[in-house]
Design a protein around this motif. Structure first.
Motif, PDB file in Angstrom:
ATOM      1  N   LEU A  30       0.821  -1.207   0.000  1.00 25.80           N
ATOM      2  CA  LEU A  30       0.000   0.000   0.000  1.00 25.80           C
ATOM      3  C   LEU A  30       0.860   1.265   0.000  1.00 25.80           C
ATOM      4  CD1 LEU A  30      -2.945   0.997   0.090  1.00 25.80           C
ATOM      5  CD2 LEU A  30      -2.767   1.045   2.590  1.00 25.80           C
ATOM      6  N   ILE A  31       2.049   1.195   0.607  1.00 26.98           N
ATOM      7  CA  ILE A  31       2.940   2.361   0.625  1.00 26.98           C
ATOM      8  C   ILE A  31       3.281   2.786  -0.799  1.00 26.98           C
ATOM      9  CG2 ILE A  31       5.209   3.212   1.347  1.00 26.98           C
ATOM     10  CD1 ILE A  31       5.065   1.246   3.695  1.00 26.98           C
ATOM     11  N   THR A  32       3.449   1.803  -1.692  1.00 25.31           N
ATOM     12  CA  THR A  32       3.726   2.095  -3.098  1.00 25.31           C
ATOM     13  C   THR A  32       2.462   2.490  -3.847  1.00 25.31           C
ATOM     14  OG1 THR A  32       5.601   0.583  -3.152  1.00 25.31           O
ATOM     15  CG2 THR A  32       4.586   1.126  -5.266  1.00 25.31           C
ATOM     16  N   THR A  33       1.388   1.761  -3.597  1.00 30.14           N
ATOM     17  CA  THR A  33       0.138   1.981  -4.330  1.00 30.14           C
ATOM     18  C   THR A  33      -0.406   3.394  -4.110  1.00 30.14           C
ATOM     19  OG1 THR A  33      -0.425  -0.365  -4.146  1.00 30.14           O
ATOM     20  CG2 THR A  33      -2.210   1.138  -4.694  1.00 30.14           C
ATOM     21  N   VAL A  34      -0.326   3.888  -2.875  1.00 30.16           N
ATOM     22  CA  VAL A  34      -0.906   5.215  -2.592  1.00 30.16           C
ATOM     23  C   VAL A  34      -0.141   6.326  -3.313  1.00 30.16           C
ATOM     24  CG1 VAL A  34      -1.915   4.542  -0.387  1.00 30.16           C
ATOM     25  CG2 VAL A  34       0.421   5.475  -0.440  1.00 30.16           C
ATOM     26  N   VAL A  35       1.162   6.129  -3.538  1.00 29.82           N
ATOM     27  CA  VAL A  35       1.930   7.139  -4.267  1.00 29.82           C
ATOM     28  C   VAL A  35       1.443   7.231  -5.710  1.00 29.82           C
ATOM     29  CG1 VAL A  35       4.221   7.820  -5.107  1.00 29.82           C
ATOM     30  CG2 VAL A  35       3.952   6.883  -2.802  1.00 29.82           C
ATOM     31  N   PHE A  36       1.254   6.074  -6.349  1.00 28.57           N
ATOM     32  CA  PHE A  36       0.748   6.073  -7.724  1.00 28.57           C
ATOM     33  C   PHE A  36      -0.689   6.590  -7.779  1.00 28.57           C
ATOM     34  CE2 PHE A  36       4.283   3.128  -8.509  1.00 28.57           C
ATOM     35  CZ  PHE A  36       4.785   3.678  -9.681  1.00 28.57           C
ATOM     36  N   LEU A  40      -1.917   9.810  -9.853  1.00 31.08           N
ATOM     37  CA  LEU A  40      -3.072   9.761 -10.749  1.00 31.08           C
ATOM     38  C   LEU A  40      -3.960  10.983 -10.532  1.00 31.08           C
ATOM     39  CD1 LEU A  40      -4.994   8.262 -12.718  1.00 31.08           C
ATOM     40  CD2 LEU A  40      -5.893   7.027 -10.738  1.00 31.08           C
ATOM     41  N   ILE A  41      -4.228  11.293  -9.268  1.00 34.60           N
ATOM     42  CA  ILE A  41      -5.050  12.470  -8.942  1.00 34.60           C
ATOM     43  C   ILE A  41      -4.328  13.749  -9.341  1.00 34.60           C
ATOM     44  CG2 ILE A  41      -6.117  13.776  -7.054  1.00 34.60           C
ATOM     45  CD1 ILE A  41      -6.367  11.058  -5.547  1.00 34.60           C
ATOM     46  N   GLY A  42      -3.038  13.821  -9.013  1.00 35.75           N
ATOM     47  CA  GLY A  42      -2.274  15.025  -9.291  1.00 35.75           C
ATOM     48  C   GLY A  42      -2.110  15.311 -10.769  1.00 35.75           C
ATOM     49  N   ALA A  43      -1.835  14.267 -11.556  1.00 41.06           N
ATOM     50  CA  ALA A  43      -1.645  14.453 -12.996  1.00 41.06           C
ATOM     51  C   ALA A  43      -2.889  15.049 -13.640  1.00 41.06           C
ATOM     52  CB  ALA A  43      -1.287  13.122 -13.649  1.00 41.06           C
ATOM     53  N   TYR A  44      -4.041  14.637 -13.159  1.00 34.43           N
ATOM     54  CA  TYR A  44      -5.313  15.158 -13.666  1.00 34.43           C
ATOM     55  C   TYR A  44      -5.563  16.577 -13.170  1.00 34.43           C
ATOM     56  CZ  TYR A  44     -10.414  15.753 -13.678  1.00 34.43           C
ATOM     57  OH  TYR A  44     -11.670  16.248 -13.821  1.00 34.43           O
ATOM     58  N   TYR A 256       0.616   6.066 -23.689  1.00 35.96           N
ATOM     59  CA  TYR A 256       1.122   6.305 -22.332  1.00 35.96           C
ATOM     60  C   TYR A 256       0.895   5.100 -21.430  1.00 35.96           C
ATOM     61  CZ  TYR A 256       2.731  11.152 -22.426  1.00 35.96           C
ATOM     62  OH  TYR A 256       3.465  12.291 -22.662  1.00 35.96           O
ATOM     63  N   PHE A 257      -0.257   4.441 -21.575  1.00 35.37           N
ATOM     64  CA  PHE A 257      -0.523   3.233 -20.793  1.00 35.37           C
ATOM     65  C   PHE A 257       0.511   2.168 -21.139  1.00 35.37           C
ATOM     66  CE2 PHE A 257      -2.335  -0.887 -19.910  1.00 35.37           C
ATOM     67  CZ  PHE A 257      -3.028  -0.716 -18.732  1.00 35.37           C
ATOM     68  N   GLY A 258       0.738   1.946 -22.445  1.00 36.24           N
ATOM     69  CA  GLY A 258       1.685   0.924 -22.873  1.00 36.24           C
ATOM     70  C   GLY A 258       3.100   1.214 -22.426  1.00 36.24           C
ATOM     71  N   ASN A 259       3.519   2.476 -22.511  1.00 32.56           N
ATOM     72  CA  ASN A 259       4.877   2.830 -22.093  1.00 32.56           C
ATOM     73  C   ASN A 259       5.090   2.611 -20.599  1.00 32.56           C
ATOM     74  OD1 ASN A 259       5.709   3.500 -24.650  1.00 32.56           O
ATOM     75  ND2 ASN A 259       5.424   5.694 -24.401  1.00 32.56           N
ATOM     76  N   SER A 260       4.131   3.057 -19.784  1.00 37.95           N
ATOM     77  CA  SER A 260       4.260   2.885 -18.334  1.00 37.95           C
ATOM     78  C   SER A 260       4.209   1.413 -17.946  1.00 37.95           C
ATOM     79  CB  SER A 260       3.151   3.657 -17.607  1.00 37.95           C
ATOM     80  OG  SER A 260       3.306   5.042 -17.788  1.00 37.95           O
ATOM     81  N   PHE A 261       3.288   0.677 -18.547  1.00 42.38           N
ATOM     82  CA  PHE A 261       3.155  -0.743 -18.243  1.00 42.38           C
ATOM     83  C   PHE A 261       4.448  -1.475 -18.591  1.00 42.38           C
ATOM     84  CE2 PHE A 261       1.709  -5.105 -18.698  1.00 42.38           C
ATOM     85  CZ  PHE A 261       0.774  -5.241 -17.680  1.00 42.38           C
ATOM     86  N   ALA A 389      -1.761  10.570 -16.271  1.00 41.33           N
ATOM     87  CA  ALA A 389      -2.593   9.894 -15.271  1.00 41.33           C
ATOM     88  C   ALA A 389      -2.946   8.484 -15.727  1.00 41.33           C
ATOM     89  CB  ALA A 389      -3.864  10.705 -15.009  1.00 41.33           C
ATOM     90  N   VAL A 390      -3.247   8.334 -17.015  1.00 39.95           N
ATOM     91  CA  VAL A 390      -3.522   6.994 -17.556  1.00 39.95           C
ATOM     92  C   VAL A 390      -2.280   6.115 -17.407  1.00 39.95           C
ATOM     93  CG1 VAL A 390      -4.081   5.705 -19.651  1.00 39.95           C
ATOM     94  CG2 VAL A 390      -5.266   7.846 -19.155  1.00 39.95           C
ATOM     95  N   GLY A 391      -1.089   6.726 -17.620  1.00 37.69           N
ATOM     96  CA  GLY A 391       0.144   5.986 -17.400  1.00 37.69           C
ATOM     97  C   GLY A 391       0.300   5.538 -15.959  1.00 37.69           C
TER      98      GLY A 391
END
Length: 449
Positions: A30-36, A40-44, A256-261, A389-391
Motif C-alpha cells: 500500500l505504501i507504493t500503491t498510494v503514491v501512484f 493519478l489524482i495530481g496528474a489530472y 502512455y498506458f503501454g509505455n508505463s506498463f 494519469a492513464v500511465g
C-alpha cells in the motif's frame, strides 16, 4: 529529477518499513500503491489548474506540496501518517508533466525535439542518483534518512520557482497581450536579441479587422484575446473530447498506458531476475534481499541502461520524426523482450532486459515530446496531465498483473502480456493524426463547422 527519485525510492523503503513496524505484505504494498494513486489524482488536477490559472501557479503548487510532504514522510511516527504523507506527496509528483509542457512553450521549433530529450534525461539522472543514494544511505542510516535526503531536489524546485516566468503563450491565449509582450521583451534582452518588427496582436483581431495598414504597423490589442477559450471549472478536460481532439486523446492514452506498463514491468522483471531463479509462490523483493547491497547495485546498474536509450531518442527524434522514432523503439523493445518467454543464462537475461529498458525509455522520451506538441496551448497541460494519469494507472496495474504471473511460474504468459501491450501501443502510433517534427505549436482547439 525529483519525480524520478521519489518514484525509485519505493523500491527501497518498503521492506525496511515492513521489518521495523511489523507490517503485512499488503500494508507494505500500500505504501507504493498510494503514491501512484496520488500521482493519478495530481496528474489530472494540476493540468486543469495550470490551464485555467497559469503555468506559474501550477509550478508553485506542485513544488510546495511535493517538497513539504516528501520531507514530512521522513518524520512519520506511524504507518497511517506515512501512508497519508506519501499519498499527498504523490499528488504533488503528479504535476511532473506540467514542467515539460511549460518548458516546451519556450523552446524554438527547430531544436524542440532534442531539447525535450535533454529535459527528459534528468529522469534518468534522478533514478541513478536515487539508486546510488540508497546504496550509500540505507545500510548505514536507514529509510528515514533516505526519505529526507531524497526530498532535496523537491525543495530545489521550490526555490527555483522564484526565477521562473509565465509562459507568454498562456498569457497571449488569455488575452494578457501586454504581459505576454513584456515577457517576450525580457527574453530578447537576456538573449541579446531584438524582437521582430511589428506589434503583438490577437489572432482574432487580424482575422476580423479589415486592415489597411501594412503588417508592420498593426495595432497592439489591449483588450482580452477574443480567440482565447474561456475554460471555467473542468471544461478544459471536456475539450480533450472535442471532435478535433478525441481521436488523438484516446490514442495517446493507449501509448502512455503501454509505455508505463512496459517500463515498470521491465524494472520489476529486472528485480525478479536479479534476485536469482524465479521461486514459485514467493514474494518479490523479500526483506532478506535488502540485507546486502545486491539490490542497490542491480538498481544502479540497470538504471544506467537508460542512458543509451536517451542518446538514441535524441538522435532519432529530429532526424526521422516523432512517429517513426516511436515505431522503431517499440519494434526493438519488442524484439528484446521476446526471447524472455524462455529461460536463459543470467548474462543473456540481463542483456535482454537492458536492451528492452533502453528502447522503452527511448519511446517514453519521444512520446513525452510528441504529446505536449500535438495539444494546443489552451489545453496542453490538461492533455499531458491526463495522459500521464492513464500511465499511472498502468503503473498501479503492472505489479498486480504481470508480477503475479511471474511469481506464479507463468513467465511466458507475463512476457506475452507485455508484448501484446507493446503491439497495441505501436498500432496506436500508426493512427496518430500527423507528425509534429518541425511544426509550430498551435494555441486553440479547432472548431469543426
Amino acid at each position: 529529477m525529483a519525480e524520478a527519485m521519489e518514484v525509485m525510492i519505493l523500491s527501497f523503503i518498503g521492506p525496511s518499513v515492513k521489518s521495523e513496524w511489523g507490517l503485512s505484505s499488503g500494508q507494505e504494498s500500500l505504501i507504493t500503491t498510494v503514491v501512484f494513486a496520488g500521482m493519478l489524482i495530481g496528474a489530472y488536477s494540476w493540468g486543469i489548474i495550470s490551464d485555467n490559472y497559469g503555468r506559474r501557479i501550477g509550478l508553485l503548487s506542485v513544488a510546495a506540496v511535493t517538497s513539504i510532504f516528501s520531507l514530512l514522510s521522513a518524520f512519520a511516527p506511524n504507518y497511517i501518517s506515512l501512508v497519508v504523507c506519501r499519498t499527498v506527496a504523490g499528488i504533488g509528483l503528479g504535476g511532473g508533466p506540467l514542467y515539460s509542457a511549460w518548458f516546451l512553450e519556450f523552446v524554438p521549433v527547430q531544436n524542440r525535439g532534442i531539447w525535450m530529450v535533454v529535459f527528459s534525461t534528468f529522469w534518468t539522472i534522478g533514478a541513478i542518483l536515487e539508486a546510488a543514494l540508497a546504496w550509500t544511505v540505507m545500510p548505514r542510516l536507514g529509510w528515514r534518512w533516505l526519505l529526507a535526503l531524497s526530498s532535496v531536489p523537491c525543495f530545489a524546485a521550490l526555490i527555483f520557482y522564484f526565477l521562473t516566468i509565465e509562459s507568454p503563450r498562456y498569457l497571449y491565449m488569455n488575452g494578457m497581450i501586454n504581459e505576454a509582450y513584456n515577457v517576450l521583451k525580457k527574453m530578447a534582452e537576456i538573449n541579446g536579441r531584438e524582437l521582430p518588427s511589428g506589434l503583438l496582436v490577437s489572432d482574432k483581431v487580424i482575422e476580423n479587422e479589415e486592415m489597411t495598414s501594412s503588417e508592420e504597423t498593426q495595432l497592439l490589442s489591449t483588450g482580452r484575446n477574443k480567440n482565447a477559450i474561456s475554460k471555467p471549472g473542468f471544461s478544459s478536460l471536456l475539450m480533450l473530447f472535442s471532435p478535433s481532439l478525441v481521436k488523438t486523446t484516446l490514442l495517446l492514452w493507449m501509448i502512455y498506458f503501454g509505455n508505463s506498463f512496459s517500463y515498470y514491468g521491465v524494472v520489476l522483471l529486472t528485480s525478479e531476475f536479479s534476485s536469482g531463479e524465479i521461486k514459485c509462490s514467493s514474494a518479490i523483493l523479500n526483506s532478506h534481499i535488502l540485507k546486502d547491497s545486491s539490490l542497490y547495485i542491480d538498481a544502479f546498474v540497470t538504471s544506467l541502461a537508460e542512458l543509451p536509450g536517451l542518446i538514441l531518442s535524441a538522435f532519432l527524434v529530429d532526424k526521422v520524426g516523432r512517429k517513426i522514432s516511436m515505431l522503431i523503439t517499440y519494434l526493438c523493445g519488442f524484439m528484446f523482450l521476446l526471447p524472455l518467454m524462455f529461460h536463459h543464462y543470467k548474462i543473456w537475461t540481463t542483456a535482454l532486459l537492458f536492451g528492452a529498458r533502453m528502447f522503452i525509455i527511448g519511446n517514453f522520451t519521444v512520446a513525452g515530446v510528441y504529446c505536449p506538441e500535438i495539444y494546443p496551448t489552451s489545453v496542453r497541460t490538461t492533455g499531458v496531465g491526463v495522459a500521464s494519469a492513464v500511465g499511472r494507472i498502468a503503473g498501479m496495474i503492472c505489479p498486480l498483473v504481470a508480477v503475479d504471473l511471474m511469481s506464479g511460474c507463468h513467465q511466458m504468459a507475463a512476457i506475452i502480456l507485455f508484448e501484446a501491450v507493446i503491439i497495441l501501443s505501436g498500432i496506436s502510433v500508426l493512427f496518430l493524426p500527423f507528425e509534429t517534427k518541425g511544426r509550430e505549436l498551435t494555441d486553440t482547439v479547432a472548431v469543426n463547422k
